[in-house]
Design an enzyme around this catalytic site. Structure first.
Site, PDB file in Angstrom:
ATOM      1  N   SER A 118       0.814  -1.215   0.137  1.00 27.75           N
ATOM      2  CA  SER A 118      -0.027   0.129  -0.198  1.00 27.75           C
ATOM      3  C   SER A 118       0.874   1.123  -0.060  1.00 27.75           C
ATOM      4  CB  SER A 118      -0.934   0.108   1.148  1.00 27.75           C
ATOM      5  OG  SER A 118      -0.282  -0.075   2.377  1.00 27.75           O
ATOM      6  N   HIS A 139      -2.259  -3.304  -6.427  1.00 26.65           N
ATOM      7  CA  HIS A 139      -2.838  -2.813  -4.930  1.00 26.65           C
ATOM      8  C   HIS A 139      -4.314  -3.014  -5.279  1.00 26.65           C
ATOM      9  CE1 HIS A 139      -3.190   0.615  -2.017  1.00 26.65           C
ATOM     10  NE2 HIS A 139      -3.087  -0.544  -1.503  1.00 26.65           N
ATOM     11  N   GLU A 151      -5.135  -0.696  -8.289  1.00 23.51           N
ATOM     12  CA  GLU A 151      -3.829   0.238  -8.933  1.00 23.51           C
ATOM     13  C   GLU A 151      -2.852  -0.709  -9.518  1.00 23.51           C
ATOM     14  OE1 GLU A 151      -4.231   4.364  -6.063  1.00 23.51           O
ATOM     15  OE2 GLU A 151      -3.094   2.687  -5.247  1.00 23.51           O
ATOM     16  N   ASN A 189      -4.676   5.972  -1.525  1.00 24.14           N
ATOM     17  CA  ASN A 189      -4.188   6.121  -0.184  1.00 24.14           C
ATOM     18  C   ASN A 189      -3.723   7.489   0.150  1.00 24.14           C
ATOM     19  OD1 ASN A 189      -4.847   3.902   0.647  1.00 24.14           O
ATOM     20  ND2 ASN A 189      -2.740   2.710   0.508  1.00 24.14           N
TER      21      ASN A 189
HETATM   22  N1  CAA Z   1     -16.074  -9.533   2.265  1.00 20.32           N
HETATM   23  C1  CAA Z   1     -16.925  -9.749   1.257  1.00 20.32           C
HETATM   24  N2  CAA Z   1     -18.052  -9.109   1.117  1.00 20.32           N
HETATM   25  C2  CAA Z   1     -18.220  -8.028   1.899  1.00 20.32           C
HETATM   26  C3  CAA Z   1     -17.525  -7.962   3.003  1.00 20.32           C
HETATM   27  C4  CAA Z   1     -16.209  -8.761   3.036  1.00 20.32           C
HETATM   28  N3  CAA Z   1     -15.354  -8.201   4.128  1.00 20.32           N
HETATM   29  N4  CAA Z   1     -17.961  -6.752   3.811  1.00 20.32           N
HETATM   30  C5  CAA Z   1     -19.051  -6.584   3.006  1.00 20.32           C
HETATM   31  N5  CAA Z   1     -19.445  -7.362   2.198  1.00 20.32           N
HETATM   32  C6  CAA Z   1     -20.441  -7.189   1.188  1.00 20.32           C
HETATM   33  C7  CAA Z   1     -21.918  -7.392   1.726  1.00 20.32           C
HETATM   34  O1  CAA Z   1     -22.063  -8.853   1.803  1.00 20.32           O
HETATM   35  C8  CAA Z   1     -22.751  -6.794   1.132  1.00 20.32           C
HETATM   36  O2  CAA Z   1     -23.100  -7.473  -0.151  1.00 20.32           O
HETATM   37  P1  CAA Z   1     -24.534  -7.646  -0.866  1.00 20.32           P
HETATM   38  O3  CAA Z   1     -24.740  -6.157  -1.353  1.00 20.32           O
HETATM   39  O4  CAA Z   1     -24.514  -8.585  -1.971  1.00 20.32           O
HETATM   40  O5  CAA Z   1     -25.507  -8.046   0.223  1.00 20.32           O
HETATM   41  C9  CAA Z   1     -22.127  -5.545   0.492  1.00 20.32           C
HETATM   42  O6  CAA Z   1     -20.631  -5.872   0.685  1.00 20.32           O
HETATM   43  C10 CAA Z   1     -22.420  -4.296   1.596  1.00 20.32           C
HETATM   44  O7  CAA Z   1     -22.140  -4.866   2.944  1.00 20.32           O
HETATM   45  P2  CAA Z   1     -23.021  -4.543   3.823  1.00 20.32           P
HETATM   46  O8  CAA Z   1     -24.391  -4.136   3.661  1.00 20.32           O
HETATM   47  O9  CAA Z   1     -22.646  -5.448   5.146  1.00 20.32           O
HETATM   48  O10 CAA Z   1     -22.294  -3.059   4.701  1.00 20.32           O
HETATM   49  P3  CAA Z   1     -22.080  -1.569   3.741  1.00 20.32           P
HETATM   50  O11 CAA Z   1     -23.322  -1.476   2.788  1.00 20.32           O
HETATM   51  O12 CAA Z   1     -22.000  -0.634   5.022  1.00 20.32           O
HETATM   52  O13 CAA Z   1     -20.776  -2.039   3.294  1.00 20.32           O
HETATM   53  C11 CAA Z   1     -18.462  -1.841   2.928  1.00 20.32           C
HETATM   54  C12 CAA Z   1     -19.670  -2.204   3.900  1.00 20.32           C
HETATM   55  C13 CAA Z   1     -18.420  -2.432   1.751  1.00 20.32           C
HETATM   56  C14 CAA Z   1     -17.063  -2.174   3.942  1.00 20.32           C
HETATM   57  C15 CAA Z   1     -18.579  -0.224   2.635  1.00 20.32           C
HETATM   58  O14 CAA Z   1     -18.656   0.647   3.925  1.00 20.32           O
HETATM   59  C16 CAA Z   1     -17.503   0.264   2.142  1.00 20.32           C
HETATM   60  O15 CAA Z   1     -17.209   0.151   1.058  1.00 20.32           O
HETATM   61  N6  CAA Z   1     -16.676   0.922   2.864  1.00 20.32           N
HETATM   62  C17 CAA Z   1     -15.363   1.831   2.246  1.00 20.32           C
HETATM   63  C18 CAA Z   1     -14.119   0.626   2.192  1.00 20.32           C
HETATM   64  C19 CAA Z   1     -13.157   1.453   1.772  1.00 20.32           C
HETATM   65  O16 CAA Z   1     -13.072   2.466   1.607  1.00 20.32           O
HETATM   66  N7  CAA Z   1     -12.046   0.727   1.828  1.00 20.32           N
HETATM   67  C20 CAA Z   1     -10.782   1.030   1.210  1.00 20.32           C
HETATM   68  C21 CAA Z   1      -9.791   1.067   2.273  1.00 20.32           C
HETATM   69  S1  CAA Z   1      -8.217   1.555   1.699  1.00 20.32           S
HETATM   70  C22 CAA Z   1      -7.451   0.191   1.317  1.00 20.32           C
HETATM   71  O17 CAA Z   1      -7.977  -0.884   1.375  1.00 20.32           O
HETATM   72  C23 CAA Z   1      -6.051   0.487   0.651  1.00 20.32           C
HETATM   73  C24 CAA Z   1      -4.959   0.261   1.663  1.00 20.32           C
HETATM   74  O18 CAA Z   1      -3.878  -0.012   1.252  1.00 20.32           O
HETATM   75  C25 CAA Z   1      -4.963   0.463   3.039  1.00 20.32           C
END
Ligand code: CAA
Length: 282
Positions: A118, A139, A151, A189
């Site tokens: 990352s 990424h 990415e 990021n």
């Molecule tokens: N694995 C698989 N599927 C998942 C999951 C997981 N860990 N978490 C959630 N889901 C799925 C759920 O099953 C659900 O699927 P359906 O729509 O088919 O039913 C869908 O995602 C939505 O989940 P929820 O309804 O439980 O919850 P939500 O709508 O609040 O979504 C979330 C949860 C997907 C985490 C959403 O809040 C989100 O996208 N958050 C932002 C995440 C983000 O920005 N991530 C980037 C982080 S930075 C990074 O990763 C890079 C780095 O280098 C640090």
């Protein structure tokens, strides 16, 4: 791309997600970790993730079993020797990743070595590898099965053919690739983590509660989760190390890590993985 196995190095959160999307796409996967019990946990978590899809009628029981059957586990790096692509998702420790890239490049003549780092420099990882033109960043974003972005980061040494093959693999996985130069924090990021750091400053200053800071960005900017909840998902230690990489890489005081973020990491409040971060998790 021909349909050879893909190796994944590291069975933590990101490695599990990457292995899951690879196996779901029909690829044979060899998931490597030094720890046998981590591999067992990874397989169980992937099984649970697929079971949720079966419950929602998005996957049949047969498809779930077939996906799990494509997931091989190994504690031997040599087992990855004939993989077409090896995606490294080990902890963000430069010495560890450099050793892996040295070892993997001497193991395999042909494999593309992709890192899910990352924040570390791909150019430096390529420099320690025997075939630097085959080293590239790939990424993914957490949760990997949900988020569509990959990415694709080009080290100074990366060949056009390597970039093209990784872009094709991302597409095969149903992801959308964006091309990024080897610059600290890449794109997502560099935007996301300073926002999280600024949210920590707001909290430290008492400008608003954690819940209200998160609510503001959910309802005011249509983010799926607020910045502090996102920090808890990413891991506060990971957020801090990305801020340090930005600060070192650019030498600009705007990237100084928030003291509250540092204190929380020192206290071991790392987010969801420890049950406590900016929010508490039962
Ligand atoms: N694995 C698989 N599927 C998942 C999951 C997981 N860990 N978490 C959630 N889901 C799925 C759920 O099953 C659900 O699927 P359906 O729509 O088919 O039913 C869908 O995602 C939505 O989940 P929820 O309804 O439980 O919850 P939500 O709508 O609040 O979504 C979330 C949860 C997907 C985490 C959403 O809040 C989100 O996208 N958050 C932002 C995440 C983000 O920005 N991530 C980037 C982080 S930075 C990074 O990763 C890079 C780095 O280098 C640090």
């Amino acid at each position: 791309m021909d349909n050879k196995a893909i190796g994944v190095v590291g069975a933590g959160t990101m490695g599990q997600g990457i292995a899951q999307v690879l196996a779901s796409s029909g690829r044979q996967v060899r998931l490597y970790d030094v720890a046998e019990d981590q591999l067992e946990r990874a397989e169980a978590n992937i099984g649970k993730g697929l079971a949720r899809l079966v419950d929602k009628d998005k996957l049949s029981e047969d498809e779930r079993n077939a996906t799990l059957a494509r997931l091989g586990k190994t504690t031997s790096l040599e087992a990855l020797a004939d993989c077409e692509v090896i995606i490294e998702a080990a902890p963000e420790q430069p010495e560890l990743k450099e050793k892996l890239f040295r070892d993997l490049s001497s193991l395999s003549q042909d494999a593309i070595l992709a890192s899910n780092t990352s924040s570390l420099s791909l150019t430096r990882l390529a420099a320690v590898s025997e075939r630097p033109e085959r080293v590239v960043g790939m990424h993914f974003f957490n949760p990997v099965p949900v988020l569509k972005l990959v990415e694709v980061i080009r080290a100074e040494q990366t060949s056009d053919a390597t970039v093209a093959r990784i872009e094709a693999l991302a597409e095969e996985l149903g992801k959308t690739a964006v091309a990024v130069a080897d610059s600290p924090g890449f794109v997502a990021n560099r935007l996301l983590v300073p926002m999280i750091n600024e949210a920590a400053f707001l909290l430290q200053e008492g400008a608003a509660s954690a819940a209200d800071i998160d609510q503001a960005m959910k309802l005011g900017a249509a983010h799926p989760m607020g910045p502090l909840a996102l920090a808890d998902l990413i891991g506060l230690d990971v957020c801090l190390s990305i801020m340090e990489v930005l600060q070192d890489g650019f030498g600009d005081p705007k990237y100084r890590p928030c003291p509250l973020l540092k204190r929380m990491v020192d206290a071991g409040y790392l987010g969801r993985k420890t049950g406590r971060g900016f929010h508490i998790y039962e």
